[in-house]
Scaffold this motif. Structure first.
Motif, PDB file in Angstrom:
ATOM      1  N   ARG A  50       0.742  -1.050   0.110  1.00 28.53           N
ATOM      2  CA  ARG A  50       0.006   0.014   0.088  1.00 28.53           C
ATOM      3  C   ARG A  50       0.799   1.169  -0.103  1.00 28.53           C
ATOM      4  NH1 ARG A  50      -5.704  -0.740   1.694  1.00 28.53           N
ATOM      5  NH2 ARG A  50      -5.961  -2.909   1.840  1.00 28.53           N
ATOM      6  N   THR A  51       2.046   1.218  -0.654  1.00 22.59           N
ATOM      7  CA  THR A  51       2.880   2.397  -0.826  1.00 22.59           C
ATOM      8  C   THR A  51       3.369   2.512  -2.064  1.00 22.59           C
ATOM      9  OG1 THR A  51       3.607   1.956   1.651  1.00 22.59           O
ATOM     10  CG2 THR A  51       4.839   3.390   0.513  1.00 22.59           C
ATOM     11  N   ARG A  52       3.565   3.770  -2.692  1.00 25.37           N
ATOM     12  CA  ARG A  52       4.008   3.954  -3.852  1.00 25.37           C
ATOM     13  C   ARG A  52       5.480   3.579  -4.022  1.00 25.37           C
ATOM     14  NH1 ARG A  52       1.831   8.056  -6.988  1.00 25.37           N
ATOM     15  NH2 ARG A  52       3.822   8.461  -7.691  1.00 25.37           N
ATOM     16  N   ASP A  53       5.653   2.955  -5.221  1.00 25.87           N
ATOM     17  CA  ASP A  53       7.014   2.458  -5.552  1.00 25.87           C
ATOM     18  C   ASP A  53       8.281   3.280  -5.273  1.00 25.87           C
ATOM     19  OD1 ASP A  53       6.593  -0.343  -6.446  1.00 25.87           O
ATOM     20  OD2 ASP A  53       7.903   0.059  -8.190  1.00 25.87           O
ATOM     21  N   GLU A  54       8.064   4.445  -5.707  1.00 23.42           N
ATOM     22  CA  GLU A  54       9.243   5.162  -5.427  1.00 23.42           C
ATOM     23  C   GLU A  54       9.573   5.613  -3.843  1.00 23.42           C
ATOM     24  OE1 GLU A  54       6.500   5.778  -7.343  1.00 23.42           O
ATOM     25  OE2 GLU A  54       7.268   5.857  -9.183  1.00 23.42           O
ATOM     26  N   THR A  55       8.392   5.792  -3.230  1.00 24.31           N
ATOM     27  CA  THR A  55       8.549   5.886  -1.855  1.00 24.31           C
ATOM     28  C   THR A  55       9.186   4.564  -1.000  1.00 24.31           C
ATOM     29  OG1 THR A  55       6.752   7.344  -1.801  1.00 24.31           O
ATOM     30  CG2 THR A  55       7.442   6.435   0.563  1.00 24.31           C
ATOM     31  N   SER A  56       8.752   3.535  -1.583  1.00 24.30           N
ATOM     32  CA  SER A  56       9.127   2.182  -0.863  1.00 24.30           C
ATOM     33  C   SER A  56      10.600   1.962  -1.269  1.00 24.30           C
ATOM     34  CB  SER A  56       8.377   1.041  -1.738  1.00 24.30           C
ATOM     35  OG  SER A  56       7.020   1.303  -1.564  1.00 24.30           O
ATOM     36  N   LEU A  57      10.862   2.360  -2.550  1.00 21.69           N
ATOM     37  CA  LEU A  57      12.344   2.224  -2.922  1.00 21.69           C
ATOM     38  C   LEU A  57      13.460   2.908  -1.969  1.00 21.69           C
ATOM     39  CD1 LEU A  57      14.611   1.138  -4.873  1.00 21.69           C
ATOM     40  CD2 LEU A  57      14.303   2.875  -6.304  1.00 21.69           C
TER      41      LEU A  57
END
Ligand code: SF4
Length: 221
Positions: A50-57
């Motif tokens: 439930r988190t955007r890919d860019e933030t997760s990275l």
């Protein structure tokens, strides 16, 4: 446009070409950066829920700069882990789950995450999607990581008819050729973010329009 019969080999070939210049899915970016252990991939997948890919990275990179193994992770306090992943959804819950995962791996498996679906899914917060992604990406096992993109797009194609990602996984296990099992996630995450988007997909310029049934697509670009 006149439609032609759906051919998964042609579709995968065209999707591979169109996503080639796009940023990779987060887990595959991490692999390229050397984060290849089952533990790192599983933790990164948990962070990405439930988190955007860019933030997760960014959150995963920040965490792995401090701790990359169960032993190092268990040595951090929960609030330290929380502070390192603070931009992902449910960060405190995930920090607790990551700390528990690391501590239990030290107690039960000598500080190594075994390549086992049953073991992975026995830990808090770890579902079939993350277990399969870790097994497929880090353990080299033929497993399909079905996230919202894989679920949505395979249903739009008409290749799968299912209501949940879990059901999609079971259908794909029966009909998707094995050599695509790991790759399908790597391809459909960027394809789903940039072309076959959840709302108003870019059908007019999509490379698989001639084979896609466009199931459930009510507005498109
Ligand atoms: S034609 Fe439209 S619905 Fe089908 S895969 Fe392409 S973007 Fe998605």
């Amino acid at each position: 446009m006149q439609k032609r019969a759906f051919d998964i080999d042609v579709v995968m070939h065209r999707v591979r070409a169109v996503v080639e210049p796009l940023p990779k899915a987060m887990l595959f970016e991490l692999v390229d950066a050397g984060h290849t252990s089952p533990f790192e991939i599983l933790v990164a997948c948990l962070i990405s829920v439930r988190t955007r890919d860019e933030t997760s990275l960014r959150m995963a990179q920040q965490l792995f700069a401090r701790a990359r193994t169960p032993a190092a992770m268990a040595g951090l306090a929960i609030n330290e882990i929380d502070g390192l992943i603070y931009k992902c959804a449910f960060h405190l819950v995930k920090a607790e789950q990551i700390h528990t995962l690391a501590s239990l791996l030290l107690e039960e498996h000598g500080g190594e995450l075994p390549c086992s679906f049953e073991v992975m899914t026995s830990y808090p917060g770890i579902g079939p999607k993350c277990a399969n992604l870790a097994l497929g990406i880090a353990c080299g096992e033929p497993k399909i990581g079905v996230d919202i993109h894989v679920h949505r797009i395979t249903n739009r194609w008409g290749y799968v008819v299912s209501r949940t990602p879990e059901e999609t996984m079971r259908v794909l296990e029966k009909q998707l050729p094995r050599h695509y099992w790991v790759e399908i996630n790597a391809l459909l995450v960027p394809f789903g973010k940039h072309i076959c988007t959840p709302v108003s997909p870019r059908c007019s310029t999509c490379p698989v329009l001639d084979m896609c049934a466009q199931v459930g697509v009510t507005s498109q670009r």
